[in-house]
Design an enzyme around this catalytic site. Structure first.
Site, short mmCIF file in Angstrom:
data_model
loop_
_atom_site.label_atom_id
_atom_site.label_comp_id
_atom_site.label_asym_id
_atom_site.label_seq_id
_atom_site.Cartn_x
_atom_site.Cartn_y
_atom_site.Cartn_z
CG ASP A 103 -0.10 -0.27 2.71
OD1 ASP A 103 0.77 -0.93 2.41
OD2 ASP A 103 -0.69 -0.03 3.50
CG ASP A 106 7.51 5.82 5.95
OD1 ASP A 106 8.45 6.85 5.61
OD2 ASP A 106 6.35 5.93 6.64
CE LYS A 134 3.68 9.25 4.18
NZ LYS A 134 3.63 9.18 5.66
C1 PRP Z 1 3.38 -0.47 6.29
C2 PRP Z 1 3.26 -0.72 4.91
C3 PRP Z 1 4.55 -1.24 4.54
C4 PRP Z 1 5.35 -0.55 5.40
C5 PRP Z 1 6.22 0.26 4.69
O1 PRP Z 1 3.07 -1.57 7.08
O2 PRP Z 1 2.02 -1.42 4.60
O3 PRP Z 1 4.64 -2.61 4.62
O4 PRP Z 1 4.68 -0.30 6.56
O5 PRP Z 1 7.28 0.95 5.71
P1 PRP Z 1 8.73 1.03 5.25
O6 PRP Z 1 8.82 1.38 3.69
O7 PRP Z 1 8.93 2.19 6.09
O8 PRP Z 1 9.36 -0.44 5.49
P2 PRP Z 1 2.75 -1.69 8.69
O9 PRP Z 1 4.02 -2.10 9.28
O10 PRP Z 1 2.28 -0.46 8.93
O11 PRP Z 1 1.58 -2.91 8.74
P3 PRP Z 1 0.15 -2.74 8.18
O12 PRP Z 1 0.53 -3.16 6.53
O13 PRP Z 1 -0.26 -4.06 8.79
O14 PRP Z 1 -0.55 -1.71 8.33
#
Ligand code: PRP
Length: 182
Positions: A103, A106, A134
């Site tokens: 999704d 970051d 992002k």
């Molecule tokens: C979010 C998103 C990615 C990750 C991105 O997942 O879905 O998997 O963080 O972050 P990064 O680029 O800094 O690694 P999250 O850990 O929030 O879990 P979720 O999908 O269950 O909400």
């Protein structure tokens, strides 16, 4: 609109057209090249996007699979380490092209780790697709293969994205009011 949402960043129509464009790009990239394409959704945030995207992906054999990893703590700050909570279910991925579906990217640590992990496991190819990117938050050098939309460094929720497990069911992507998490 949900009272906790400051503003809508990506409305439903824009999400739909972005999903169709990404599917077109994916179909072009894999046309005639992939015998077995696995769409690998990263739980939980990718499920809404994955559910919409997969309807438009054409390949001779499309499978879906899921992994669950963690990159965030309970708040809004990204951690460096990646933990695997649920591994890919398919045992032999040697003849598989894998497209990891996210999704949002970051820091880039999750996808960077997963690409290395799946290549080491022997996948024929590994590419990545994210609905949101992002780039201003990147901590590692990582460029996804398919990107829906670049978004600013704001706390976004909806269409699968959460804060404290809430707001995933919103049909749009919105900016969360700071009062909710400050
Ligand atoms: C979010 C998103 C990615 C990750 C991105 O997942 O879905 O998997 O963080 O972050 P990064 O680029 O800094 O690694 P999250 O850990 O929030 O879990 P979720 O999908 O269950 O909400």
């Amino acid at each position: 609109m949900n009272k906790d949402i400051l503003k809508v960043l990506v409305d439903e129509e824009t999400i739909k057209s972005t999903v169709r464009r990404l599917a077109d790009e994916i179909n072009t990239a894999y046309k005639g090249h992939s015998k077995r394409l696995i769409l690998l959704g990263i739980l939980k945030g990718s499920v809404v996007f994955m559910g919409d995207l997969m309807k438009y992906v054409e390949s001779s054999i499309v499978e879906i699979d899921f992994m669950k990893v963690s990159s965030y703590g309970s708040g809004t700050v990204s951690r460096g380490n990646i933990n695997i909570h649920l591994d890919i279910q398919r045992k032999d991925i040697a003849d598989c092209d894998i497209l990891v579906i996210e999704d949002i990217i970051d820091s880039g640590r999750t996808l960077s780790y997963l690409v290395d992990y799946l290549r080491l496991k022997g996948a024929k190819s590994v590419k990545t697709c994210t609905l949101l990117d992002k780039p201003s938050r990147r901590e590692v050098d990582f460029t996804p293969d398919f990107v829906g939309l670049e978004v600013p460094d704001e706390f976004v929720v909806g269409y699968g994205l959460d804060y404290d497990e809430k707001y995933r069911n919103l049909p749009y992507i919105g900016v969360l009011s700071p009062e909710v998490y400050c």
